[in-house]
Design a protein around this motif. Sequence first.
Motif, short mmCIF file in Angstrom:
data_model
loop_
_atom_site.label_atom_id
_atom_site.label_comp_id
_atom_site.label_asym_id
_atom_site.label_seq_id
_atom_site.Cartn_x
_atom_site.Cartn_y
_atom_site.Cartn_z
N VAL A 244 0.85 -1.20 0.00
CA VAL A 244 0.00 0.00 0.00
C VAL A 244 0.88 1.24 0.00
N THR A 245 0.60 2.15 -0.92
CA THR A 245 1.31 3.43 -0.98
C THR A 245 0.29 4.55 -0.85
N LEU A 246 0.27 5.17 0.33
CA LEU A 246 -0.72 6.22 0.61
C LEU A 246 -0.01 7.49 1.07
N GLN A 262 -17.00 -0.33 -0.77
CA GLN A 262 -17.44 -1.41 -1.65
C GLN A 262 -16.61 -1.43 -2.94
N VAL A 263 -16.27 -0.25 -3.47
CA VAL A 263 -15.41 -0.18 -4.66
C VAL A 263 -14.07 -0.85 -4.39
N ILE A 264 -13.45 -0.50 -3.24
CA ILE A 264 -12.15 -1.07 -2.88
C ILE A 264 -12.26 -2.58 -2.68
N PHE A 265 -13.31 -3.02 -1.96
CA PHE A 265 -13.54 -4.44 -1.73
C PHE A 265 -13.64 -5.21 -3.05
N ASN A 266 -14.50 -4.74 -3.94
CA ASN A 266 -14.73 -5.47 -5.19
C ASN A 266 -13.46 -5.57 -6.03
N LEU A 267 -12.74 -4.45 -6.17
CA LEU A 267 -11.53 -4.45 -7.01
C LEU A 267 -10.42 -5.29 -6.39
N VAL A 268 -10.24 -5.19 -5.08
CA VAL A 268 -9.18 -5.96 -4.42
C VAL A 268 -9.52 -7.45 -4.40
N LEU A 280 1.72 -10.28 -6.05
CA LEU A 280 1.72 -9.00 -5.34
C LEU A 280 0.63 -8.09 -5.91
N ILE A 281 -0.18 -7.55 -5.03
CA ILE A 281 -1.19 -6.56 -5.40
C ILE A 281 -0.75 -5.20 -4.85
N LYS A 282 -0.76 -4.18 -5.70
CA LYS A 282 -0.36 -2.83 -5.29
C LYS A 282 -1.58 -1.92 -5.23
N ILE A 283 -1.70 -1.20 -4.13
CA ILE A 283 -2.76 -0.21 -3.97
C ILE A 283 -2.07 1.15 -3.76
N GLU A 284 -2.27 2.05 -4.71
CA GLU A 284 -1.57 3.34 -4.67
C GLU A 284 -2.59 4.48 -4.75
N LEU A 285 -2.41 5.46 -3.88
CA LEU A 285 -3.28 6.64 -3.88
C LEU A 285 -2.41 7.88 -4.02
N GLU A 286 -2.80 8.77 -4.92
CA GLU A 286 -2.07 10.04 -5.05
C GLU A 286 -3.05 11.17 -5.34
N GLU A 287 -2.64 12.36 -4.94
CA GLU A 287 -3.44 13.56 -5.16
C GLU A 287 -2.68 14.45 -6.13
N VAL A 288 -3.28 14.69 -7.29
CA VAL A 288 -2.63 15.50 -8.33
C VAL A 288 -3.52 16.70 -8.63
N LYS A 289 -3.09 17.88 -8.19
CA LYS A 289 -3.83 19.12 -8.40
C LYS A 289 -5.27 18.96 -7.92
N SER A 297 -3.37 -2.69 -8.83
CA SER A 297 -2.76 -3.54 -9.86
C SER A 297 -2.48 -4.93 -9.29
N ASP A 298 -2.52 -5.92 -10.17
CA ASP A 298 -2.22 -7.30 -9.77
C ASP A 298 -1.29 -7.94 -10.79
N GLU A 299 -0.90 -9.19 -10.52
CA GLU A 299 0.01 -9.93 -11.41
C GLU A 299 -0.67 -11.16 -11.99
N GLY A 300 -2.00 -11.08 -12.14
CA GLY A 300 -2.77 -12.19 -12.70
C GLY A 300 -2.64 -12.27 -14.21
N PRO A 301 -3.56 -12.96 -14.87
CA PRO A 301 -3.48 -13.13 -16.33
C PRO A 301 -3.87 -11.89 -17.11
N GLY A 302 -4.47 -10.89 -16.45
CA GLY A 302 -4.94 -9.71 -17.17
C GLY A 302 -6.25 -9.99 -17.90
N ILE A 303 -6.66 -9.06 -18.73
CA ILE A 303 -7.93 -9.18 -19.46
C ILE A 303 -7.65 -9.24 -20.95
N LEU A 304 -8.28 -10.20 -21.62
CA LEU A 304 -8.10 -10.33 -23.06
C LEU A 304 -8.60 -9.07 -23.76
#
Length: 362
Positions: A244-246, A262-268, A280-289, A297-304
């Motif tokens: 986690v990078t917060l 619920q958004v975080i639960f479903n995606l994670v 490894l699953i990475k959860i990153e939050l940043e504030e830009v302007k 992000s995850d290291e699974g098979p991805g989406i076709l």
Amino acid sequence: MTPEKNLKERIKELTCLYEVSSIIVNNDFRELDKTLYSIALSLRKALQYNKYATVEIISEPYHLISSTISKKTVLIENNINVFNEPKGFIKIHYPADRFAKKDFLTEEKKLLQTVAIHVGDLLERVSIRENEAVLKRKMEHADRLSILGEITAGIAHELNTPLANILGFAELLKSKEPETTQTSQDLDKIINSAIFSREVVKKLMFFACEMPQNLGLTNIVPVINDALNLLDPTFKKNNVHYKVTLPKAEVLLKADTIQLTQVIFNLVLNAIYFSPENGLIKIELEEVKDKVILKISDEGPGILTENVQKIFQPFFTTKTVGDGSGLGLSVVHGIIRSHRGTIDYLPNKPTGAIFIITFSKQ
């Protein structure tokens, strides 16, 4: 150079410009490499020593040469500008053991410059056409999701009343039956099925943005931490790690805390489901302007590629039968849209999926 030879060279150059214009006018955008190769051949024919010349055109992802390039060459070149920015070049090569740079005519340099302008114009048209196609696909996708939202909202409202009746009467009957009877056990199955169906309806209403929201200015850093703490046993059970990078400071956002959780639960949970062991699953939050960006992000098979446009549609799932209803990402999309945010998918490298959620702070 004699007047006759000079005239002959000028005719070759004019013929080249006519051919290049015709090639561009009749261009098939699906076979741009063939168009650029034809331009290279036409330019080569217009040169004084065309028998020894090689024309090279490079503009990502294209690299065309009219013939084999000698190891050592003398050359002239001109940038290909697309929307006033250099996006490649055209080079004319002569073998260095036969020619010197002075063997290029001034008119050939001007011809090269003109052809480079024509190629740049062509690539601009291609870029505009591709951008229009992408925009059209996005608009069609948004329209489909909007229609699906209206349909699912109608379905959800229609199912709510009969489900409430089934659940209510089943519980009433169960209260009159001893716990040990077969009838009581059957009623338990009816009640559990009705509760499950009600949860599906709730997800449909989330997708259709029909659920009431309690929006308030919230520091979303602890919301994310709390959600991940609750998911920690699931990570351990599946032998999946997370990072986690917060930001250390508060990140304030006008949001519904429950829906954001619920958004975080479903995606994670999706990321955990598709992750390999020790992934490894990475959860990153940043504030830009004026924006808040959350990446998962995850290291699974991805989406076709062929499934990318379908992932936010209700009931679409790549999970095995019984592992998912196909409503998770639909719910996520509905919640984020109701918060005036966007969600995008990118492939992870070398493998996996990245979901990028962008909220506006305005």
